[in-house]
Design a protein around this motif. Structure first.
Motif: not given
Length: 174
Positions: A94, A56, A164-165, A118, A92
Motif C-alpha cells: 500500500k 497497523s 494495513f500493516s 511485501t 503490505d
C-alpha cells in the motif's frame, strides 16, 4: 553506557542521524486517527520483540473519515550534508506518506508519498522533495528547506476502506 557513546560517535562520523531503529526504539509514538474529526478508523503502533515498530489498523471512509497516522516528536538539527531520509520498512503493497514538521506549532506538514511491497525495502526520500500540505491539500509555497525536524509521522489515507500493516525497521537522515 559506553556502547551508547560509541554508537553516538559512529552516527556522527558518517553523518547519519538515526531517528528510529532496533537499537533506538524507546521514543514515544502517538496515534492520530480520523476520529479527531468524526471518522471511525482505528490503528495502533507497537514495538515487536525484534525492535521493529508495527503500525497497523483499519482505515474507514465512513463519517467522512479515511486516515490513520502515527507520529513521533523529535528534536533534530540538520546541516548541509543532510539531504535525504532513508526509511527501511516491510509493508503490505500500500501507499503511505512520510510527514515532517519543522516547528512544534506548525499546523501543516511536509509530505512525501511512498509505496511499499511485501518484502523488506529501503526507500530514499530527498528532503527537498517534501511538499507542504494541510488536510490533504497541497499548499502553495516552497518545499522543505528547514534546518530542523520537530516531528516525523507516517500516514495512510488512500481514500478507500482498507486494513494495513507496516513494519518500520529504520528511519534515518543522511
Amino acid at each position: 553506557m559506553k556502547w551508547l557513546l560509541i554508537l553516538s560517535f559512529l552516527m556522527c562520523l558518517n553523518g547519519e542521524i538515526i531517528i528510529f531503529d532496533k537499537d533506538n526504539n524507546t521514543q514515544r509514538w502517538y496515534v492520530v486517527n480520523d476520529t479527531v474529526m468524526g471518522g471511525i478508523s482505528s490503528s495502533s503502533i507497537k514495538i515487536d520483540t525484534n525492535g521493529k515498530a508495527v503500525f497497523s489498523g483499519e482505515v474507514s471512509t465512513e463519517n467522512n473519515g479515511g486516515f490513520a497516522m502515527t507520529r513521533m516528536p523529535t528534536n533534530i538539527n540538520l546541516n548541509k550534508q543532510h539531504s535525504k531520509i532513508v526509511v527501511r520498512v516491510k509493508g503490505d503493497g500500500k501507499q503511505y506518506q512520510l510527514r515532517l514538521k519543522s516547528n512544534e506549532s506548525q499546523r501543516y506538514s511536509y509530505v512525501q508519498v511512498f509505496r511499499t511491497n511485501t518484502q523488506e525495502q529501503e526507500i530514499i526520500l530527498p528532503l527537498i522533495g517534501f511538499y507542504p500540505a494541510f488536510r490533504g491539500r497541497k499548499l502553495n509555497f516552497g518545499n522543505f528547506s528547514a534546518n530542523q525536524i520537530k516531528e516525523v509521522a507516517i500516514l495512510i489515507g488512500n481514500k478507500k476502506d482498507e486494513d494495513f500493516s507496516l513494519e518500520i525497521i529504520k528511519i534515518a537522515i543522511q
